[in-house]
Structures are given as structure tokens and as C-alpha cells.
Design an enzyme around this catalytic site. Structure first.
Site, short mmCIF file in Angstrom:
data_model
loop_
_atom_site.label_atom_id
_atom_site.label_comp_id
_atom_site.label_asym_id
_atom_site.label_seq_id
_atom_site.Cartn_x
_atom_site.Cartn_y
_atom_site.Cartn_z
N SER A 1 -7.57 -5.35 -5.10
CA SER A 1 -8.64 -5.94 -4.29
C SER A 1 -9.98 -5.88 -5.03
O SER A 1 -10.14 -5.13 -6.00
CB SER A 1 -8.75 -5.21 -2.96
OG SER A 1 -9.40 -3.97 -3.13
N TRP B 1 -12.02 -1.75 -7.69
CA TRP B 1 -12.77 -1.35 -8.90
C TRP B 1 -13.45 -0.01 -8.69
O TRP B 1 -13.90 0.62 -9.66
CB TRP B 1 -13.83 -2.40 -9.24
CG TRP B 1 -13.28 -3.75 -9.58
CD1 TRP B 1 -13.27 -4.85 -8.78
CD2 TRP B 1 -12.64 -4.15 -10.82
NE1 TRP B 1 -12.68 -5.91 -9.43
CE2 TRP B 1 -12.29 -5.51 -10.68
CE3 TRP B 1 -12.34 -3.49 -12.02
CZ2 TRP B 1 -11.64 -6.23 -11.69
CZ3 TRP B 1 -11.72 -4.21 -13.03
CH2 TRP B 1 -11.38 -5.55 -12.86
N HIS C 1 2.22 3.50 -9.05
CA HIS C 1 1.96 2.07 -9.28
C HIS C 1 3.09 1.44 -10.10
O HIS C 1 3.48 0.30 -9.85
CB HIS C 1 0.62 1.87 -10.01
CG HIS C 1 -0.56 2.25 -9.16
ND1 HIS C 1 -0.70 1.83 -7.86
CD2 HIS C 1 -1.65 3.03 -9.41
CE1 HIS C 1 -1.84 2.31 -7.36
NE2 HIS C 1 -2.42 3.05 -8.28
N SER D 1 -7.85 -4.87 5.15
CA SER D 1 -8.50 -4.63 3.86
C SER D 1 -8.84 -5.91 3.07
O SER D 1 -8.53 -6.01 1.88
CB SER D 1 -7.65 -3.68 3.01
OG SER D 1 -7.43 -2.47 3.69
N ASP E 1 0.83 -1.21 0.00
CA ASP E 1 0.00 0.00 0.00
C ASP E 1 0.86 1.26 0.00
O ASP E 1 1.98 1.26 0.50
CB ASP E 1 -0.91 -0.03 1.25
CG ASP E 1 -2.08 0.94 1.14
OD1 ASP E 1 -2.39 1.38 0.02
OD2 ASP E 1 -2.67 1.26 2.19
N GLU F 1 -12.37 -4.46 -3.98
CA GLU F 1 -12.88 -3.11 -3.72
C GLU F 1 -12.18 -2.05 -4.60
O GLU F 1 -12.68 -0.93 -4.74
CB GLU F 1 -12.67 -2.73 -2.25
CG GLU F 1 -13.59 -3.47 -1.27
CD GLU F 1 -13.26 -4.95 -1.11
OE1 GLU F 1 -12.07 -5.30 -1.08
OE2 GLU F 1 -14.20 -5.76 -1.03
N LEU G 1 10.98 -20.45 -5.36
CA LEU G 1 10.10 -19.51 -4.65
C LEU G 1 8.69 -19.65 -5.20
O LEU G 1 8.51 -19.72 -6.42
CB LEU G 1 10.59 -18.06 -4.86
CG LEU G 1 9.66 -16.99 -4.26
CD1 LEU G 1 9.73 -16.99 -2.73
CD2 LEU G 1 10.02 -15.59 -4.78
N TRP H 1 2.62 8.08 -2.55
CA TRP H 1 4.03 8.28 -2.93
C TRP H 1 4.11 9.20 -4.15
O TRP H 1 4.92 10.12 -4.20
CB TRP H 1 4.66 6.92 -3.25
CG TRP H 1 6.12 6.97 -3.57
CD1 TRP H 1 7.16 6.84 -2.69
CD2 TRP H 1 6.72 7.14 -4.87
NE1 TRP H 1 8.36 6.94 -3.36
CE2 TRP H 1 8.11 7.12 -4.70
CE3 TRP H 1 6.20 7.32 -6.15
CZ2 TRP H 1 9.01 7.26 -5.75
CZ3 TRP H 1 7.07 7.46 -7.21
CH2 TRP H 1 8.47 7.44 -7.00
C1 IPE Z 1 -1.67 0.23 -3.31
O1 IPE Z 1 -1.45 1.59 -3.35
C2 IPE Z 1 -1.93 -0.36 -4.67
C3 IPE Z 1 -3.33 -0.69 -4.90
C4 IPE Z 1 -4.28 -0.68 -4.03
C5 IPE Z 1 -3.69 -1.07 -6.26
P1 IPE Z 1 -2.64 2.63 -3.29
O2 IPE Z 1 -3.03 2.97 -4.69
O3 IPE Z 1 -3.73 2.17 -2.43
O4 IPE Z 1 -1.90 3.88 -2.64
P2 IPE Z 1 -2.53 4.91 -1.61
O5 IPE Z 1 -3.03 4.11 -0.45
O6 IPE Z 1 -3.63 5.63 -2.33
O7 IPE Z 1 -1.39 5.78 -1.24
C1 IPE Z 2 -5.39 -2.71 -0.09
O1 IPE Z 2 -5.09 -1.37 -0.26
C2 IPE Z 2 -5.38 -3.40 -1.43
C3 IPE Z 2 -4.07 -3.53 -2.08
C4 IPE Z 2 -2.92 -3.18 -1.56
C5 IPE Z 2 -4.10 -4.11 -3.38
P1 IPE Z 2 -6.23 -0.26 -0.38
O2 IPE Z 2 -5.53 1.03 -0.51
O3 IPE Z 2 -7.17 -0.63 -1.44
O4 IPE Z 2 -6.96 -0.40 1.02
P2 IPE Z 2 -7.83 0.66 1.83
O5 IPE Z 2 -8.83 1.24 0.89
O6 IPE Z 2 -6.89 1.71 2.33
O7 IPE Z 2 -8.43 -0.13 2.94
MG MG Z 3 -4.13 2.41 -0.47
#
Ligand code: IPE
Ligand code: IPE
Ligand code: MG
Length: 241
Positions: free
Chosen positions: A68, A72, A40, A197, A23, A70, A134, A28
Site C-alpha cells: 500500500s 513505505w 512475506h 486499509s 494480510d 502507507e 485469468l 505469521w
Molecule cells: C501483509 O502482511 C503484507 C503487506 C502489507 C506488505 P503484513 O506485513 O501486514 O502482516 P502483519 O499484518 O504485520 O501480520
Molecule cells: C494492508 O495491510 C495492505 C496490504 C495487505 C498490502 P496493512 O497491514 O498495511 O494494513 P493495516 O496497517 O493493518 O491497516
Molecule cells: Mg498487516
């Protein structure tokens, strides 16, 4: 090359299975005034380094949360950009992963993913099926509740067909997307959020957790080595004394 966790008195072995909630990519990038997708892309580069570091750190199984059920909810641009990153990762890393002895698998619902990505996923799974150095599992369109629902449906079908009469925990685990994989010993979440999450709620019932403030694109093999050192000092009792 990363140094192995030093053997210390009372230390346990390194975790066999490490699962990571990667996450913080968006923050970043936003912190630098850049589009979220840049974060990303950097995040995907980090995955490559962490995958390479695992065998030297004594980790046999690595599971990473990439998208995840979620996620989408995000903008179409971000979702399509992420799907493109997943496709490219498989295309560009396939030869390296195969040569380095990495077995790659995916968990999560596949129907909602585009056909090209689904074909790449099945292709690399088949190509690396014989590898043992691995075990890399990538969670795409993964949600623990969604997986439990899918597993329940599979179990119900086995009961209905008479294949199973009195289901055990092992029978249920065999219906999860992670069938055949050991449970994670350690779950790491980057970016400072202290929630899970919807990641591996069934499998991580006895996992140790580490929450680090580091944003995923800044997370290096040295951070991982440091966390594994701390894991070695934990006393895992599993309900015993
Ligand atoms: C994690 O980074 C990658 C995915 C969830 C696809 P985020 O995109 O959630 O990064 P923040 O949490 O918005 O910084
Ligand atoms: C969790 O990160 C999913 C991934 C890292 C792929 P999110 O950024 O989607 O989680 P929430 O929304 O902060 O809980
Ligand atoms: Mg996030």
C-alpha cells in the site's frame, strides 16, 4: 485441483472478480520467532497457489493487494525485501503465467518503484496482454485515495481539453488505474482485521466482504473455495428489492 462451488437452490454464480487484502504475513513469521520477511516469502508462495486455483473456481478476475501507499512507513529492510520479492515473483513466474493464459496487470503509482521493478512490470504486462483465462491485477504502491486523486487529475485534463463536457461515472472509472476492469464482487481480508486499509474504495462500493482470521501464509485454495460457497448464498440487491 479444487472443487467448484456446488450449485445450490437459490445460489448465485461464483464471483467474477475477487479482490484480496493479503494480510498477516508479519504475524505469521513473528509467531514462529522468524523475521517478518520469511512471512512475506511464504505469502508470495500462497499467491501462486491461489492464482492457479481461480480458473477452476469460476473466478475470471483476481486482484491482490501486495503493497500500500502507507507501507513505505515500514523499515527499509522490510520495504527493500518486499521489492525484491516482487521482482523475483515476476521473473520466476513469467513463463508459467504466460503459458497458463494469465493476463497480469498492476495498479498503483509506479514512479516511486525502482527502475528494474518498473521494467519487469511493463514487460510482463506486454507479454501477457493477449491472455484471457485469468485477469490477475497486483496492487503495488496502491492507495485508493491516491488513485482517486490521480483519476481526478486525468478527468480534469479531459474536461479542459474539451474531450468530455458532462462527466459521467463511467468517464471517471475510465480514469482510474483499474480502467477496463469490472468492479470486484467480493473482497476478502485475511488475518482477522476488519478494515479495508485504502483498498479499492471506489470500485468496491457494492462488493460483498469476507473477513477471515486465517493469516495469509496459511490461506489455501480450500479456504477460498469455502468463502466462494458462502458468497453463492448471498442476496445481492444493489439497492433494489
Ligand atoms: C501483509 O502482511 C503484507 C503487506 C502489507 C506488505 P503484513 O506485513 O501486514 O502482516 P502483519 O499484518 O504485520 O501480520
Ligand atoms: C494492508 O495491510 C495492505 C496490504 C495487505 C498490502 P496493512 O497491514 O498495511 O494494513 P493495516 O496497517 O493493518 O491497516
Ligand atoms: Mg498487516
Amino acid at each position: 485441483m479444487v472443487l467448484k462451488a456446488a450449485a445450490q437452490p437459490g445460489a448465485t454464480t461464483p464471483p467474477r472478480h475477487v479482490a484480496i487484502i493479503m494480510d498477516g504475513n508479519g504475524r505469521w513469521a513473528t509467531n514462529r520467532g522468524w523475521p517478518r520477511l520469511v512471512g512475506h516469502r511464504r505469502g508470495a508462495e500462497r499467491v501462486k497457489q491461489i492464482v492457479r486455483a481461480c480458473p477452476d473456481l469460476g473466478v475470471d478476475w483476481l486482484t491482490v493487494y501486495a503493497f500500500s501507499t502507507e507501507n513505505w512507513k515500514r523499515s527499509t529492510e522490510e520495504v527493500l525485501g518486499l521489492m525484491k520479492i516482487f521482482r523475483r515473483y515476476i521473473q520466476r513466474e513469467a513463463d508459467g503465467l504466460a503459458a497458463e493464459g494469465v493476463r497480469m496487470r498492476f495498479i498503483g503509482g509506479r514512479e516511486r518503484l525502482d527502475d528494474k521493478l518498473q521494467a519487469l512490470m511493463s514487460g510482463i504486462e506486454a507479454r501477457t496482454a493477449g491472455n484471457t483465462r485469468l485477469n490477475l491485477t497486483v496492487a503495488i504502491n496502491y492507495g485508493g485515495r491516491d488513485e482517486i486523486l490521480r483519476a481526478s487529475t486525468r478527468l480534469a485534463a479531459k474536461i479542459a481539453s474539451g474531450q468530455i463536457s458532462e462527466p459521467t461515472e463511467a468517464d471517471f472509472a475510465a480514469c482510474l488505474d483499474t480502467a477496463g476492469c469490472p468492479d470486484p464482487d467480493l473482497v476478502i481480508r485475511s488475518s482477522g482485521e476488519t478494515r479495508t486499509s485504502n483498498f479499492l474504495p471506489y470500485q468496491a462500493a457494492y462488493a460483498e466482504y469476507e473477513f477471515t482470521p486465517t493469516l495469509w501464509p496459511d490461506f489455501t485454495p480450500d479456504h477460498l473455495a469455502e468463502i466462494l460457497d458462502r458468497f453463492g448464498l448471498r442476496d445481492r440487491r444493489f439497492g433494489g428489492v
